[in-house]
Design a protein around this motif. Sequence first.
Motif, PDB file in Angstrom:
ATOM      1  N   ALA A 111     -45.882 -26.572 -34.831  1.00 26.43           N
ATOM      2  CA  ALA A 111     -46.167 -27.637 -35.807  1.00 26.43           C
ATOM      3  C   ALA A 111     -44.981 -28.550 -36.084  1.00 26.43           C
ATOM      4  CB  ALA A 111     -46.679 -27.032 -37.118  1.00 26.43           C
ATOM      5  N   ASP A 112     -43.783 -28.001 -36.055  1.00 28.82           N
ATOM      6  CA  ASP A 112     -42.608 -28.829 -36.350  1.00 28.82           C
ATOM      7  C   ASP A 112     -41.992 -29.451 -35.102  1.00 28.82           C
ATOM      8  OD1 ASP A 112     -41.389 -26.612 -35.216  1.00 28.82           O
ATOM      9  OD2 ASP A 112     -40.148 -26.142 -36.965  1.00 28.82           O
ATOM     10  N   GLY A 113     -42.670 -29.288 -33.968  1.00 30.27           N
ATOM     11  CA  GLY A 113     -42.224 -29.949 -32.743  1.00 30.27           C
ATOM     12  C   GLY A 113     -41.217 -29.182 -31.917  1.00 30.27           C
ATOM     13  N   ARG A 114     -40.849 -27.983 -32.348  1.00 33.41           N
ATOM     14  CA  ARG A 114     -39.897 -27.196 -31.566  1.00 33.41           C
ATOM     15  C   ARG A 114     -40.134 -25.709 -31.802  1.00 33.41           C
ATOM     16  NH1 ARG A 114     -35.930 -24.978 -34.470  1.00 33.41           N
ATOM     17  NH2 ARG A 114     -35.676 -25.680 -36.603  1.00 33.41           N
ATOM     18  N   ILE A 115     -39.751 -24.926 -30.811  1.00 42.13           N
ATOM     19  CA  ILE A 115     -39.843 -23.469 -30.936  1.00 42.13           C
ATOM     20  C   ILE A 115     -38.419 -22.928 -31.023  1.00 42.13           C
ATOM     21  CG2 ILE A 115     -40.558 -21.314 -29.823  1.00 42.13           C
ATOM     22  CD1 ILE A 115     -42.920 -22.975 -30.687  1.00 42.13           C
ATOM     23  N   ASP A 116     -38.104 -22.359 -32.134  1.00 40.00           N
ATOM     24  CA  ASP A 116     -36.806 -21.735 -32.362  1.00 40.00           C
ATOM     25  C   ASP A 116     -36.799 -20.375 -31.657  1.00 40.00           C
ATOM     26  OD1 ASP A 116     -35.282 -19.726 -34.349  1.00 40.00           O
ATOM     27  OD2 ASP A 116     -34.396 -21.736 -34.543  1.00 40.00           O
TER      28      ASP A 116
END
Length: 149
Positions: A111-116
């Motif tokens: 959802a926030d545009g990145r995968i941590d």
Amino acid sequence: MIERLKKLFATPETESAKPDNHQLAVAATALMVQLSRVDQQEDERELQAIVDAAVKAHQVTRAEAGDILEDALGYADDATSLYEFTGQINEHLDQDEKQALLTSIWRVAFADGRIDKYEEHLIRRMADLLHLNHREYIQARHRAENAGS
């Protein structure tokens, strides 16, 4: 709220007492809340994805999904392990339903545009606790990625 918490996590005297849909929705949503917090940056887009997942998975209104999220936020604050949520889910959902849940969890991560790296690690742990194999884990990720495209 305390009474609902006790009811959610109490070990029933009679095994196989099925929790109501709200309890299962809160357990599933609490997993997503845990994920949204793992990178120390709870993002509004992630919370919105959690509400969207609740609406879709549990056929509830946005207001009801908001209530589920509020309950899940409280339970997630008090949780000592993921097993508190995955144990109940494993007991009452089949493989397909658990895989759909994992897809929703991946959607929250995207959802926030990145995968941590911490998000990815936590999702792997959730998949293991939900008894989903690597193929199911990857399929859920691809479904979530493709849904965002």
